[in-house]
Design an enzyme around this catalytic site. Sequence first.
Site, PDB file in Angstrom:
ATOM      1  NE  ARG A  75      -4.425   1.323   0.713  1.00  0.00           N
ATOM      2  CZ  ARG A  75      -4.656   1.907  -0.224  1.00  0.00           C
ATOM      3  NH1 ARG A  75      -4.841   2.167  -0.797  1.00  0.00           N
ATOM      4  NH2 ARG A  75      -6.176   3.073   0.470  1.00  0.00           N
TER       5      ARG A  75
ATOM      6  CB  THR B  51      -8.823  -1.039  -8.319  1.00  0.00           C
ATOM      7  OG1 THR B  51      -9.108   0.631  -7.378  1.00  0.00           O
ATOM      8  CG2 THR B  51      -8.290  -2.125  -7.132  1.00  0.00           C
TER       9      THR B  51
ATOM     10  CB  THR C 132      -6.093   0.695  -6.453  1.00  0.00           C
ATOM     11  OG1 THR C 132      -6.953   1.698  -6.762  1.00  0.00           O
ATOM     12  CG2 THR C 132      -5.845   0.630  -5.329  1.00  0.00           C
TER      13      THR C 132
ATOM     14  CG  ASP D 181      -8.847   5.102  -0.442  1.00  0.00           C
ATOM     15  OD1 ASP D 181      -9.184   5.614  -0.842  1.00  0.00           O
ATOM     16  OD2 ASP D 181      -8.136   4.193  -1.012  1.00  0.00           O
TER      17      ASP D 181
ATOM     18  CB  SER E 155     -12.178  -1.044   0.384  1.00  0.00           C
ATOM     19  OG  SER E 155     -12.611  -0.222   0.935  1.00  0.00           O
TER      20      SER E 155
ATOM     21  N   GLY F 229     -13.546  -1.494  -7.045  1.00  0.00           N
ATOM     22  CA  GLY F 229     -14.627  -0.550  -6.708  1.00  0.00           C
ATOM     23  C   GLY F 229     -15.154  -0.207  -5.441  1.00  0.00           C
ATOM     24  N   GLY F 230     -13.683   0.107  -4.551  1.00  0.00           N
ATOM     25  CA  GLY F 230     -13.667   1.112  -3.676  1.00  0.00           C
ATOM     26  C   GLY F 230     -14.325  -0.039  -2.584  1.00  0.00           C
TER      27      GLY F 230
HETATM   28  O1  DON Z   1      -7.645   0.834  -1.764  1.00  0.00           O
HETATM   29  C1  DON Z   1      -8.735   1.866  -1.665  1.00  0.00           C
HETATM   30  O2  DON Z   1     -10.012   0.861  -1.129  1.00  0.00           O
HETATM   31  C2  DON Z   1      -9.447   1.777  -3.174  1.00  0.00           C
HETATM   32  N1  DON Z   1      -8.377   2.888  -3.192  1.00  0.00           N
HETATM   33  C3  DON Z   1      -9.886   1.638  -3.820  1.00  0.00           C
HETATM   34  C4  DON Z   1     -10.383   2.038  -5.323  1.00  0.00           C
HETATM   35  C5  DON Z   1     -10.840   1.021  -6.585  1.00  0.00           C
HETATM   36  O3  DON Z   1     -11.209   0.560  -6.221  1.00  0.00           O
HETATM   37  C6  DON Z   1     -11.727   2.598  -7.105  1.00  0.00           C
HETATM   38  N2  DON Z   1     -13.101   2.311  -7.009  1.00  0.00           N
HETATM   39  N3  DON Z   1     -14.114   3.304  -7.007  1.00  0.00           N
END
Ligand code: DON
Length: 554
Positions: free
Chosen positions: A93, A364, A382, A406, A436, A456-457
């Site tokens: 990350r 992502t 992502t 985030d 997420s 998908g966040g």
């Molecule tokens: O790490 C995460 O949870 C987010 N940056 C993921 C972003 C993502 O899946 C894109 N969709 N909104």
Amino acid sequence: MRTLSLLLVLTFATHLPAQAPVGSTRGVVVCVSPLAAEVGAAVLGRGGNAVDAAVATAFALAVTWPEAGNVGGGGFMLVQPPGDAVPTFIDYREKAPLAAAKDMFAGKIDFESAVTAGVPGTVRGLELAHKKHGKLPWKDLVLPAVTLAENGFPVNAALALSLNTILQDKRTTNGEFRRVYGKDAGKQVWRAGDTLKLPDLGGTLRRVAEQGPAAFYTGPLADAFDAEMTASAGLITKQDLAAYTAVDRPVLTGSYRGHDIVAAAPPSSGGTTLIETLNILETFDVKAHPRHSAETIHLMSEAMRRSFRDRAAYLGDPDFTKVPAHITSKAHAKQLAATIDLAKATKSESLAGDIPLSPEGTQTTHFSIVDGAGMAVANTFTLENAYGCRVVVRGSGFILNNEMTDFNHKPGVTDRKGNVGTAPNVVAGGKRMLSSMCPVILRKGGKTVLVTGSPGGRTILNTVTCVVVNVVDYGMNARAAVDEPRHHMQWFPDRISLEESPDFATLSGKLKALGHAVTKHRQGDAHTVVIDPATGTAFGAADHRLDGAAVSPK
Ligand code: DON
């Protein structure tokens, strides 16, 4: 985190006819980009293992799926070696630069600004995975991506649409982005069959291939990065880059109806929230009702609502905040399950407790790989939004993430819209932002049976829950488990989002009668492998909500 409606348009428009699951005992690579899946499968065919294939697939995705595949971002990789060997969780990350501060986004946050970039972790993460598990030489795994970038590759319909969508957006103002990713510097639109060449990115990847991963974080590439930060008002310094390390953390484990769950630990909320939701569901006879019924969706939404509340209350970077262990316990799930009314929606507000009260897409990408020996990799990585902050590091060809968004960027503000402002995930220099992303591996009787994950966040957590329930409770095969319409509830906003389906109107009517608000959204992109434990055959099913392929070695 912000919803990009343009990407919903994109993903609806590219919904393709489903490909039958690809079954093989020699392994399978499933990801959003058919070209990148080919690269990974070729590595398996050359005798590489699942981690070798993952490294090659990830670098290829940085070229062929630039909206999310990356070297300028970060992610998480789970590796389950064959047999009963201990699994690995590679946390790569991004980290907040040291100059980041708690209130830096307290005013208006600009998602397209380089100030939202975290220190990229992907190259270090792939290095760590390769050092621990790889068999083939590093260089051989990076070079296929170099070739794709330098020689160019055919743009397919999904990529053309993705690029055109971002390039037509007025917020894409970075000149280098337009020069590198625009067709004829943006004067023309991309069409399927065009060739995209990325020579600068090829040069960056060539250095990483030939000089090793450190070349990304030091030397001329770090100089170029530093110059970009100066030009674009970003915060990442050469010191931040040089100091970045990926972490080999213990996996988070849980169980669900006789299956062992191998999942991502914090700083991802993925494993924690998935396990908590499944623990709650385990106390009910989920399959007493059909999968696509109001009863099942109501029950699952109530479980999701409760685990998302705990996510907001407790989760953050474990190096900065203590994450309580009880939230993934069966006892905690039992207590929460007892508060669920099967005939009535709970008001999210009633669960706030001591959190004072004052929304997502597919940007992502996840891939799942299993090799012929049974080693499995679940990797989600992502740039955060599609194409991150849409800033390309001049001359280096790669896109910077906007992962800093985030963090709970409005400290103290947790509201009914879905903003979370609780303490565990506020910005601090050197801290990893809560994610997420939820790569997950399910095992039964010591054998891997399911490898999945999604973009998908916050919807990721529930997309993965849906796939697990589809396989475990409803006995679906890979294809059906991926295709089944999904649903999402994330505490706030207090509503269920359902995917389109022939009975959408009936279903939403019944859910409304139970007291839920209902919206419609496409959800996730869960490239999945299901393995038959009896034969060891791995069945790969690409999720065709966006694009993708499951490819086995020839
Ligand atoms: O790490 C995460 O949870 C987010 N940056 C993921 C972003 C993502 O899946 C894109 N969709 N909104």
